[in-house]
Every structure is written in C-alpha cells, then in structure tokens.
Design a protein around this motif. Sequence first.
Motif, PDB file in Angstrom:
ATOM      1  N   ASP A  40       1.807   2.919   2.127  1.00  0.00           N
ATOM      2  CA  ASP A  40       1.273   3.876   1.164  1.00  0.00           C
ATOM      3  C   ASP A  40       2.415   4.745   0.664  1.00  0.00           C
ATOM      4  OD1 ASP A  40      -0.104   5.809  -0.311  1.00  0.00           O
ATOM      5  OD2 ASP A  40      -1.709   5.988   1.159  1.00  0.00           O
ATOM      6  N   TRP A  41       2.832   4.511  -0.574  1.00  0.00           N
ATOM      7  CA  TRP A  41       3.947   5.269  -1.152  1.00  0.00           C
ATOM      8  C   TRP A  41       3.533   6.693  -1.527  1.00  0.00           C
ATOM      9  CZ3 TRP A  41       8.494   3.231  -0.377  1.00  0.00           C
ATOM     10  CH2 TRP A  41       8.644   1.846  -0.341  1.00  0.00           C
ATOM     11  N   TRP A  49       5.178   4.353   8.434  1.00  0.00           N
ATOM     12  CA  TRP A  49       6.445   3.917   7.846  1.00  0.00           C
ATOM     13  C   TRP A  49       7.398   3.395   8.936  1.00  0.00           C
ATOM     14  CZ3 TRP A  49       8.819   6.434   2.974  1.00  0.00           C
ATOM     15  CH2 TRP A  49       7.873   6.451   1.945  1.00  0.00           C
ATOM     16  N   CYS A  50       7.463   4.057  10.091  1.00  0.00           N
ATOM     17  CA  CYS A  50       8.347   3.594  11.171  1.00  0.00           C
ATOM     18  C   CYS A  50       7.868   2.256  11.734  1.00  0.00           C
ATOM     19  CB  CYS A  50       8.452   4.645  12.269  1.00  0.00           C
ATOM     20  SG  CYS A  50       9.467   6.075  11.804  1.00  0.00           S
ATOM     21  N   ARG A  51       6.583   2.075  11.869  1.00  0.00           N
ATOM     22  CA  ARG A  51       6.059   0.794  12.363  1.00  0.00           C
ATOM     23  C   ARG A  51       6.303  -0.325  11.341  1.00  0.00           C
ATOM     24  NH1 ARG A  51       3.868   1.719  17.107  1.00  0.00           N
ATOM     25  NH2 ARG A  51       2.994   3.771  17.552  1.00  0.00           N
ATOM     26  N   THR A  52       6.223  -0.003  10.064  1.00  0.00           N
ATOM     27  CA  THR A  52       6.518  -0.985   9.023  1.00  0.00           C
ATOM     28  C   THR A  52       7.999  -1.370   9.063  1.00  0.00           C
ATOM     29  OG1 THR A  52       4.712  -0.167   7.648  1.00  0.00           O
ATOM     30  CG2 THR A  52       6.444  -1.425   6.538  1.00  0.00           C
ATOM     31  N   GLU A 111       2.116  15.668   0.805  1.00  0.00           N
ATOM     32  CA  GLU A 111       1.389  14.459   1.188  1.00  0.00           C
ATOM     33  C   GLU A 111       2.056  13.712   2.343  1.00  0.00           C
ATOM     34  OE1 GLU A 111       0.851  15.594  -2.992  1.00  0.00           O
ATOM     35  OE2 GLU A 111       2.632  15.104  -1.848  1.00  0.00           O
ATOM     36  N   ALA A 112       3.315  14.008   2.604  1.00  0.00           N
ATOM     37  CA  ALA A 112       4.052  13.328   3.678  1.00  0.00           C
ATOM     38  C   ALA A 112       3.720  13.981   5.015  1.00  0.00           C
ATOM     39  CB  ALA A 112       5.553  13.391   3.409  1.00  0.00           C
TER      40      ALA A 112
END
Length: 186
Positions: A40-41, A49-52, A111-112
């Motif tokens: 999700d950008w 994001w770390c798992r991706t 949003e982050a």
Amino acid sequence: MSAPETHTLVLPGYLNSGVGHWQTRWEALDPACVRVQMPDWEQPSRDAWCRTLDAAVAAADAPLVFAAHSLGCLTVAFWATQYASPAQLAKVAGALLVALPDPAEAHFPREASGFAPVPLARLPFSTIVVASSDDPYGGVVFSQTCANAWGSRWIDLGARGHINADSGLGDWDEGRRWLASLGTPR
C-alpha cells in the motif's frame, strides 16, 4: 568463474516513484534494477513494508544492493536491524539511502505508521546516505545523525529538495556510480 551480477532492489517512498524520478529512470536503463512493490503506497505500514522487503530479498539468488528513497530508506534501516535474518543480510552488499525523511518533521506523512523512532544502530552492510540541504521532509542534522549511527558515508548534494523528479537529476549518473561503489556482500 566470474562473480555473480549484483541486482538492485529499488525501494521508493510514500506514494511510489513516478515518471521522471531517478529510481524509475534507473529501472528503464538497467534490467537488474527491480522495484519492490509495496502492499500500500498510500497507507505505508512499517511492518508490511519490512515483510515485503524481506520476501523480495528471500526470493533473490544474486548479490543485492538497495536503491532507496525517502520512506524506502527507513524501511531498509528497520528491516536490517529488526526483521532480517543473518542469511538474508548476507545477500546484501550495500544500500544507497537518498533523502531520509524525519518522522518528527511536520511534512512527514501522517498516513505512515510505525516508522518512529528511527533505529540508530550500525547497519550490517555498506551504506551511503545522500541528503539535500533544503529537503522539507528531513533536515541535514537528522540525516547526519542517522549516517553516523548507521556507519554510513554521508553526501550533501546541496539544495536539491527531496531528491526526486523535481530535483532535475535526470538519469543521475553520479548516484548510479555511488550505488556501484557499494561492492559485494560480506
């Protein structure tokens, strides 16, 4: 026997990197540059994001370098210090970390989630932090503090904004040379 080709994982920040951004241009120039597609950008989550990133490194069978911009830089720092296994870290030769955003800055995207506090432990691979003197998302002091803690080389580009498509870097050959200087995994 020659050494395996080093592949580049491209890690954009919040909202992804569009047309004209140096990351997008590097991908067009070099098939060894592959963008990590975050889940999700627009609503970035540190954990997702770390798992991706971890899955992308696991799928790689060649030495890797990271070309990270903005929130992608913080993803690399969190991944390397809190998510990655020794086997995963052994695949990484280094990271070019461009335009570090400071979660304490007013412009940091609300949003982050989960990107503060930024880890300030030495990173287990070679790194170069590139900063701009007028980046609205992260100041010079913040980027220098991170670079010192991470054991990174620190480079000041001068007044280049957020070092993105609006910075007028084109293919940014100098950045590509810095990325290439990162070497091979330990």
